[in-house]
Design an enzyme around this catalytic site. Structure first.
Site, PDB file in Angstrom:
ATOM      1  CG  ASP A 171      -2.538   4.482  -1.669  1.00  0.00           C
ATOM      2  OD1 ASP A 171      -2.673   4.458  -2.835  1.00  0.00           O
ATOM      3  OD2 ASP A 171      -2.666   3.245  -0.986  1.00  0.00           O
ATOM      4  CB  SER A 207      -0.805  -0.377   1.180  1.00  0.00           C
ATOM      5  OG  SER A 207      -1.821   0.898   1.249  1.00  0.00           O
ATOM      6  CG  HIS A 208      -0.009   3.510   3.208  1.00  0.00           C
ATOM      7  ND1 HIS A 208      -0.523   2.715   3.504  1.00  0.00           N
ATOM      8  CD2 HIS A 208       0.460   4.196   4.689  1.00  0.00           C
ATOM      9  CE1 HIS A 208      -0.602   2.253   4.731  1.00  0.00           C
ATOM     10  NE2 HIS A 208       0.002   2.991   5.494  1.00  0.00           N
ATOM     11  CG  ASP A 239      -6.056   1.228  -1.648  1.00  0.00           C
ATOM     12  OD1 ASP A 239      -4.831   2.018  -1.581  1.00  0.00           O
ATOM     13  OD2 ASP A 239      -5.727   0.895  -0.669  1.00  0.00           O
ATOM     14  NE  ARG A 240      -4.292   3.875   2.794  1.00  0.00           N
ATOM     15  CZ  ARG A 240      -3.465   3.938   3.899  1.00  0.00           C
ATOM     16  NH1 ARG A 240      -3.683   4.325   4.792  1.00  0.00           N
ATOM     17  NH2 ARG A 240      -3.981   2.621   4.119  1.00  0.00           N
ATOM     18  CE  LYS A 279      -7.119   2.303   1.510  1.00  0.00           C
ATOM     19  NZ  LYS A 279      -7.619   0.468   2.421  1.00  0.00           N
ATOM     20  CG  ASP A 297      -3.016   0.058  -3.159  1.00  0.00           C
ATOM     21  OD1 ASP A 297      -2.592   1.031  -2.332  1.00  0.00           O
ATOM     22  OD2 ASP A 297      -3.323  -1.022  -2.429  1.00  0.00           O
TER      23      ASP A 297
END
Length: 570
Positions: free
Chosen positions: A378, A197-198, A382-383, A487, A380
């Site tokens: 981010d 992720s982030h 999604d944010r 998300k 991937d």
């Protein structure tokens, strides 16, 4: 006529590898290059070792299937590796741990052990049948493509018939969820997503794997708990020996048979995702709004997986200039940055939006020279971070304002508004106030998108109340709806474009636009302003963090303690 890929693989084995069994696939000609659908079909010695089928539709396409070289299914002994307990979004470790090169670890098959444990769990939960179709995709971080090859070999050795890999190996997490749900009629049974992720990427940094189920949502605790238990029992894993690497950059639609019953197919990473976004928003109206002289947008992809998707949607679909994109080329180390879309790590975007590092307006900046809307993704994709000129929109406020302006978003307006909304427990109560005013059912959930997924899929999973269309979000810069089960950073950007377009629908084209900050201030005037603080503890040892949480659960949630040594009462 188009044949299913598993049938193609069997036919190919019959034609090219007489006498081969499920454990040894030996084609007549060993191919050193992955065969694509272009003219790159020169064969050694002028011989052809490929089966081509043609599909006649609006555009004639050709599916080329090549065979891997002498690949043998083997089962290798291993031992349980401690610590394979997935968190809210999968299992994250330093990349060297996954590579088996960590000098502090004696374990050399970390990747294979985890994937085998995952597959054993998926099979046990699928009436003891191995899932037949699985996506393998990642956010492009360091070790992404090597991991895809290793995982594909383990999947093939375990009998997964169809392995779908996006061209280039990169696919945002929202796009993966869309493909699970809609590609080939929703035939996909799950996805192995390579992302932390982030978190930063690169040598010495993080790598992670999460598993999404057949409805597109992250695996729940029942799955991850069983996966962890299986990882403590595992004694062997299956893989392929002698398999050549397939070309991850091959043409979309190209396939390679790893075994007679298992085929890798290169898929378009964008198609299903763009389609679901078009089902949520009026792309034609947004494209018209984007042409207004007073409108401008700046999108920071943070060198993550979301960048190519932003280009595909914002530039190719909505007609915005390429200049609206910054850092939209994925890099294995995210440009040596931290791909977390917040005020700290999206500092360049924050400054360009006329903001100080704390999110307040910079008094020295002429806001007329600042983009109308700013956003960041981010690692991937999604944010999201949302900002207007001189106005940072907190994630909790953004969620509440999207809810309040649902009429501007076709996904909601077509149904007369959301039938349910939810926020994570740490988020502010801004959403609750709007939901109460709008008479919309509102839920507070633990942290983790899988809990939102249970609400979105309440009808299809549990035959309970249908809360779709559904809106949800969390204070950690996550926003989304039921169009997928993740998300979705780009969805939030299009939602805010829609809100701006609706707020300015009566403003003459040459006139200044009503800006984001005016929309935000009006919201506060109507519903009040909510404040909250978030503290990030980075680089914390996962075992130590789990021990803290276990203590809280045992002593303060499930126990009788009311205070600790500090004297603070709970």
């Amino acid at each position: 006529m188009r044949f299913p890929s598993n049938i193609v693989a069997v036919l190919l084995a019959t034609l090219c590898a007489p006498g081969s069994s499920a454990d040894a696939f030996v084609p007549r000609i060993q191919r050193n290059a992955y065969l694509t659908t272009t003219n790159r079909q020169q064969q050694q010695g002028g011989k052809e070792s490929v089966v081509n089928f043609r599909a006649q539709d609006e555009a004639t396409t050709k599916l080329a299937v090549s065979s891997s070289s002498a690949a043998i299914v083997v089962e290798k002994e291993t031992q349980p590796i401690p610590g394979m307990k997935p968190g809210t979004s999968g299992l994250r470790k330093k990349v060297e741990v996954w590579q088996g090169t960590d000098s502090a670890s004696e374990y050399k098959n970390y990747m294979e052990n985890f994937i085998q444990s995952l597959l054993d769990t998926a099979k046990a939960k699928n009436q003891n049948e191995m899932p037949d179709t699985i996506i393998v995709a990642g956010d492009g971080r360091y070790y992404n493509n090597e991991a895809i090859q290793i995982i594909s070999n383990v999947l093939a050795a375990n009998g997964v018939a169809n392995i779908w890999v996006p061209q280039s190996g990169i696919m945002s997490t929202p796009a993966v969820s869309a493909a699970i749900r809609t590609r080939d009629g929703g035939s996909c049974k799950g996805a192995i997503i390579l992302t932390a992720s982030h978190n930063p990427g690169g040598p010495g940094e993080d790598f992670g794997i999460k598993y999404n189920l057949e409805y597109g949502q992250p695996a729940g605790e029942d799955f991850t708990d069983d996966l962890y238990e299986r990882s403590l029992e595992i004694s062997s894993f299956k893989t392929l020996e002698g398999a050549e690497e397939f070309d991850i950059n091959a043409d979309v639609g190209s396939s390679v048979a790893l075994t007679p019953t298992s085929t890798v197919t290169i898929i378009d990473p964008f198609e299903e995702y763009v389609d679901v976004l078009k089902s949520c928003f009026d792309f034609e109206a947004l494209a018209q709004f984007a042409k207004r002289p007073a409108f401008s947008l700046l999108f920071d992809g943070m060198h993550g997986a979301g960048g190519p998707f932003a280009r595909r949607v914002l530039v190719e679909e909505l007609g915005l200039s390429e200049s609206c994109l910054m850092r939209c080329d994925p890099r294995p180390d995210f440009g040596k940055g931290h791909p977390d879309p917040n005020l700290t790590y999206a500092a360049a975007l924050v400054k360009k939006m006329g903001l100080l590092s704390d999110g307040s307006a910079d008094p020295n900046v002429d806001l007329d020279t600042v983009p109308t809307l700013g956003a960041a993704n981010d690692g991937d994709g999604d944010r999201n971070l949302i900002a207007g000129a001189g106005c940072f929109v907190t994630p909790s406020d953004s969620l509440a304002m999207i809810c309040d302006n649902w009429a501007a978003i076709p996904h909601f307006s077509k149904a007369g508004g959301p039938r349910g909304v939810a926020r994570s427990m740490p988020s502010s109560a801004a959403l609750d106030v709007v939901a109460a005013s709008r008479d919309i059912p509102c839920f507070n959930t633990p942290t983790g998108w899988k809990f939102f997924g249970n609400l979105m899929s309440s009808k299809e999973l549990f035959d309970k109340t249908d809360y779709t269309p559904f809106l949800c979000g969390e204070e950690s810069f996550g926003t989304g709806s039921d169009h997928i089960r993740e998300k979705d950073g780009l969805w939030a950007v299009l939602a805010w474009m829609s809100i701006l377009a609706n707020a300015n629908k009566d403003i003459e084209p040459e006139q200044p636009l009503i800006p984001v900050r005016d929309i935000v201030k009006q919201h506060w005037k109507t519903y009040g302003r909510h404040f909250y603080c978030r503290y990030d503890y980075e680089g914390v040892d996962s075992d130590a963090a789990n021990s803290v949480m276990d203590l809280i659960r045992d002593e303060f949630v499930g126990g009788t303690s009311t205070q600790d040594d500090s004297g603070i009462e709970f």
